[in-house]
Each structure stands twice: as structure tokens, then as C-alpha cells.
Design an enzyme around this catalytic site. Structure first.
Site, PDB file in Angstrom:
ATOM      1  N   TYR A 137       0.830  -1.198   0.000  1.00  0.00           N
ATOM      2  CA  TYR A 137       0.000   0.000   0.000  1.00  0.00           C
ATOM      3  C   TYR A 137       0.870   1.256   0.000  1.00  0.00           C
ATOM      4  O   TYR A 137       0.515   2.276  -0.599  1.00  0.00           O
ATOM      5  CB  TYR A 137      -0.917   0.013   1.221  1.00  0.00           C
ATOM      6  CG  TYR A 137      -1.822  -1.194   1.349  1.00  0.00           C
ATOM      7  CD1 TYR A 137      -2.247  -1.905   0.226  1.00  0.00           C
ATOM      8  CD2 TYR A 137      -2.254  -1.617   2.598  1.00  0.00           C
ATOM      9  CE1 TYR A 137      -3.084  -3.003   0.345  1.00  0.00           C
ATOM     10  CE2 TYR A 137      -3.094  -2.719   2.731  1.00  0.00           C
ATOM     11  CZ  TYR A 137      -3.499  -3.407   1.613  1.00  0.00           C
ATOM     12  OH  TYR A 137      -4.321  -4.500   1.729  1.00  0.00           O
TER      13      TYR A 137
ATOM     14  N   HIS B  11      -9.473   1.567   7.907  1.00  0.00           N
ATOM     15  CA  HIS B  11      -9.870   2.786   7.206  1.00  0.00           C
ATOM     16  C   HIS B  11      -9.168   4.026   7.755  1.00  0.00           C
ATOM     17  O   HIS B  11      -8.697   4.872   7.001  1.00  0.00           O
ATOM     18  CB  HIS B  11     -11.383   2.979   7.281  1.00  0.00           C
ATOM     19  CG  HIS B  11     -12.155   1.999   6.465  1.00  0.00           C
ATOM     20  ND1 HIS B  11     -13.535   2.000   6.409  1.00  0.00           N
ATOM     21  CD2 HIS B  11     -11.759   0.981   5.668  1.00  0.00           C
ATOM     22  CE1 HIS B  11     -13.948   1.032   5.615  1.00  0.00           C
ATOM     23  NE2 HIS B  11     -12.887   0.390   5.167  1.00  0.00           N
TER      24      HIS B  11
ATOM     25  N   LYS C 220     -17.820   2.533   3.070  1.00  0.00           N
ATOM     26  CA  LYS C 220     -18.631   2.616   4.282  1.00  0.00           C
ATOM     27  C   LYS C 220     -18.466   1.313   5.068  1.00  0.00           C
ATOM     28  O   LYS C 220     -18.148   0.283   4.487  1.00  0.00           O
ATOM     29  CB  LYS C 220     -20.088   2.888   3.924  1.00  0.00           C
ATOM     30  CG  LYS C 220     -20.703   1.863   2.933  1.00  0.00           C
ATOM     31  CD  LYS C 220     -21.088   0.590   3.608  1.00  0.00           C
ATOM     32  CE  LYS C 220     -20.946  -0.606   2.730  1.00  0.00           C
ATOM     33  NZ  LYS C 220     -20.895  -1.864   3.508  1.00  0.00           N
TER      34      LYS C 220
ATOM     35  N   ARG D 280     -16.082  -9.826   7.704  1.00  0.00           N
ATOM     36  CA  ARG D 280     -17.280  -9.311   8.376  1.00  0.00           C
ATOM     37  C   ARG D 280     -17.560 -10.025   9.694  1.00  0.00           C
ATOM     38  O   ARG D 280     -18.384  -9.569  10.484  1.00  0.00           O
ATOM     39  CB  ARG D 280     -18.502  -9.465   7.462  1.00  0.00           C
ATOM     40  CG  ARG D 280     -18.453  -8.632   6.183  1.00  0.00           C
ATOM     41  CD  ARG D 280     -19.631  -8.972   5.295  1.00  0.00           C
ATOM     42  NE  ARG D 280     -19.660  -8.170   4.089  1.00  0.00           N
ATOM     43  CZ  ARG D 280     -19.004  -8.473   2.971  1.00  0.00           C
ATOM     44  NH1 ARG D 280     -18.240  -9.571   2.941  1.00  0.00           N
ATOM     45  NH2 ARG D 280     -19.087  -7.703   1.907  1.00  0.00           N
TER      46      ARG D 280
ATOM     47  N   ASP E 158     -21.990  -3.359   8.154  1.00  0.00           N
ATOM     48  CA  ASP E 158     -21.902  -3.755   6.748  1.00  0.00           C
ATOM     49  C   ASP E 158     -23.100  -3.324   5.918  1.00  0.00           C
ATOM     50  O   ASP E 158     -22.940  -2.783   4.822  1.00  0.00           O
ATOM     51  CB  ASP E 158     -21.716  -5.274   6.645  1.00  0.00           C
ATOM     52  CG  ASP E 158     -21.332  -5.711   5.246  1.00  0.00           C
ATOM     53  OD1 ASP E 158     -20.338  -5.177   4.716  1.00  0.00           O
ATOM     54  OD2 ASP E 158     -22.022  -6.570   4.681  1.00  0.00           O
TER      55      ASP E 158
END
Length: 331
Positions: A58, A79, A97, A166, A178
Site C-alpha cells: 500500500y 480505514h 462505508k 465481516r 456492513d
């Protein structure tokens, strides 16, 4: 025409299936690079989706001077870190989101972007489709009368995918993060005000690291209006929104994802009359990246201020608190 040059931070399914094609179909964007911690994986995706550059970290992508904006589809707990690092590298950020795990984290992310002079946007693609402005127009016209309530549902069933991110509590797993975030966001957007209190009940599954595999809730707004919602990852698929008025109602059968041309249409019921409101088949993901690009170029303001992400996470925070404590939480 000038294009906003996008870098994709990770090879998540949502990026491959939806956001990368959305950027490629947009008026303003081009996907210039993709990164993964596994170089072979990013190279494979780059070859498949015609992306010029693949990186094995990254950090390399963020350091690329030929990238203007970063899309972050990483697991929720990452995030904040990567939004801040992207901002500090001078890149605009479109973050999946929910923007973070808490409203405090989102505020830190927004502050970092403001200090770096870059834009931040949360990737709620559905609200960029003009059909929602049409829904709001009908609501405000009085055609369906006084608004009495909204009901939203977003559920799917995938309990056997044991390695799914998740289902990791510390990573921000759970159904309200989610998919529940969609009806919560939609009610705030359509009613144009913030909620006053929330009460929820959740099924925290021991088989899935005790994340909420199902949540149902009542969100109270001023004006005697409430959102009732449910969201789940161990239930039959639904993706619906209904706005109930004193004279009629609006039903959106495919409220958040619209895979076909017809699925974007919605119905209006008033008395014994029914009509279908037909809307154009538009790529919602393309619309959301165009919105950020025009704002980055100073041509238009962002349709949704970054502070909206803080407000939505405050509501998610309250939903989780209510479900955990089995209590009504005042906002």
C-alpha cells in the site's frame, strides 16, 4: 479531458466487482494503479481489469506521484490509518462505508484530510443516483401526505464463510456496520434531520466472533417520525425501503443495489392508485467518483459533506450500544 487518476488500495471484492468498473465508466476518472500486500494478486487483478500499474504494498501506491485520489475498500479497522496516510501524501480519499469503527475515528480522518488540503468522501453510492432526489421531491410535495415512518431492510445470508472479514469483531465486523448503515443513512438523508434516540435488538452469534449477525431497531426522529429497520448476514436477501405517509406510500424494491435496468424503478401508492416511477439505469459508483472529482477540481461542492460520515457513525455507535446494553440510547 483531464482525468482524476485513481489508485485502489487493496483487491477487495467490492473494488473488483463495482468500484473499479464504476471509475472506468465515469466521466472523470481513470484507474491508474492497484495495490495488494500480495504482488501476484494485484498483478492478476491489474491484468484482468486493464489497470496499468500493480504494486505489492500500500505504501508504494500512496507514494506514487501520478495518483490523485485513493479508493479504500480495506476492512473497516484499517480505514482510519490508511485514510490519514493517503491524506498526508496529498491524495483525495474515497473510503468505503462505514468510514471507520467510531464517530471519533471518522472525525480524526476528516481533520487529517482538511489539514492536508484534500477531500474526503464516504462511499454510499446509492444516494448519488437521481432517483433519491425524485423520492425526496415526492415526499416534500405532499402527494403521500404527512410522513409517518420509514422502514428499511438490508439482509443477506452468508454464515458459512468462516474466513469473512465481516465476522471478525475487532475488525469492525457485523451487520449494522456492513449493511445496516444503508437504511440508517437513507432515513437521515430523506428526512433531512438527525435522530433523537435509538433502540435496537441484535443476535450476537458465538459462531461468528459474537458480531451482530442480525439487528432490528427503532430510530426516533423529531416530528413524530421513526425509522424501523433490520439488517442481517444470516437471513434471506432483502434490499428494500418504504416511506409511509398519511395518504400514500413509496416503495423502493431494490433500494441500495440496482443490478438491472428495471431494478432502479420504484412504486408510488396513493389511495387506490398506483404508478411506477421509472428512472434511468445509471452506474451509482461512477456517479459517486464524479462527485468527488468535480469537487476536487473546484467545479462543484461535494453533495455530501464529510461531516455526514461522523453523523452516521454516531448513529451506528448508538445502535451497537443499545443492542449491547438492551437500552434506549438518547443521541
Amino acid at each position: 479531458m483531464t482525468k482524476l487518476r485513481w489508485g485502489i488500495l487493496g483487491c477487495a471484492n467490492i473494488a473488483i466487482r463495482a468500484c473499479i468498473p464504476g471509475i472506468q465508466q465515469s466521466q472523470t476518472g481513470v484507474v491508474s494503479a492497484i495495490a495488494s500486500r500480495n504482488l501476484e494478486k494485484s498483478q492478476e487483478v491489474a491484468a484482468r481489469l486493464d489497470i496499468p500499474t500493480a504494486y505489492g504494498s500500500y505504501e508504494e501506491l500512496i507514494a506514487d506521484p501520478n495518483i490523485d485520489a485513493i479508493y479504500i475498500p480495506l476492512p473497516n479497522h484499517l480505514h482510519k490509518e490508511w485514510t490519514i496516510r493517503a491524506a498526508q501524501a496529498g491524495k483525495h480519499v474515497l473510503c468505503e462505508k462505514p468510514a471507520a469503527l467510531t464517530s471519533t475515528e471518522v472525525q480524526d480522518m476528516i481533520t487529517a484530510c482538511e489539514e492536508a488540503g484534500v477531500l474526503f468522501a464516504e462511499a454510499f453510492m446509492y444516494r448519488h443516483h437521481p432517483r433519491y432526489e425524485r423520492v425526496k421531491e415526492i415526499m416534500q410535495s405532499g402527494e403521500i401526505g404527512d410522513i409517518r415512518g420509514i422502514h428499511g431492510a438490508f439482509t443477506f445470508s452468508n454464515p458459512d464463510d468462516s474466513k469473512n472479514v465481516r465476522y471478525v469483531r475487532e475488525w469492525g465486523g457485523g451487520s449494522v456496520y456492513d449493511v445496516g448503515c444503508y437504511p440508517l443513512s437513507a432515513a437521515r438523508f430523506l428526512l433531512e434531520r438527525e435522530p433523537e434516540a435509538v433502540t435496537t435488538h441484535a443476535f450476537f452469534s458465538p459462531e461468528h466472533d459474537n458480531v451482530d449477525m442480525m439487528m432490528s431497531g427503532l430510530v426516533e426522529f423529531s416530528g413524530n417520525v421513526a425509522l424501523t429497520f433490520d439488517c442481517g448476514m444470516w437471513a434471506a436477501f432483502r434490499n428494500t425501503l418504504e416511506i409511509l405517509g398519511s395518504k400514500g406510500r413509496i416503495v423502493i424494491p431494490s433500494a441500495f443495489v440496482t443490478p438491472t435496468e428495471e431494478s432502479g424503478h420504484f412504486q408510488v401508492y396513493v389511495g387506490n392508485e398506483q404508478r411506477e416511477e421509472k428512472v434511468p439505469f445509471l452506474n451509482q459508483y461512477a456517479l459517486q467518483v464524479d462527485d468527488l472529482a468535480y469537487a476536487a477540481w473546484g467545479e462543484k461542492a461535494q453533495r455530501f459533506a464529510p461531516s455526514d460520515a461522523v453523523s452516521n457513525l454516531k448513529l451506528i455507535d448508538a445502535c451497537l450500544q443499545s443492542a449491547t446494553e438492551r437500552s434506549r440510547v438518547v443521541l
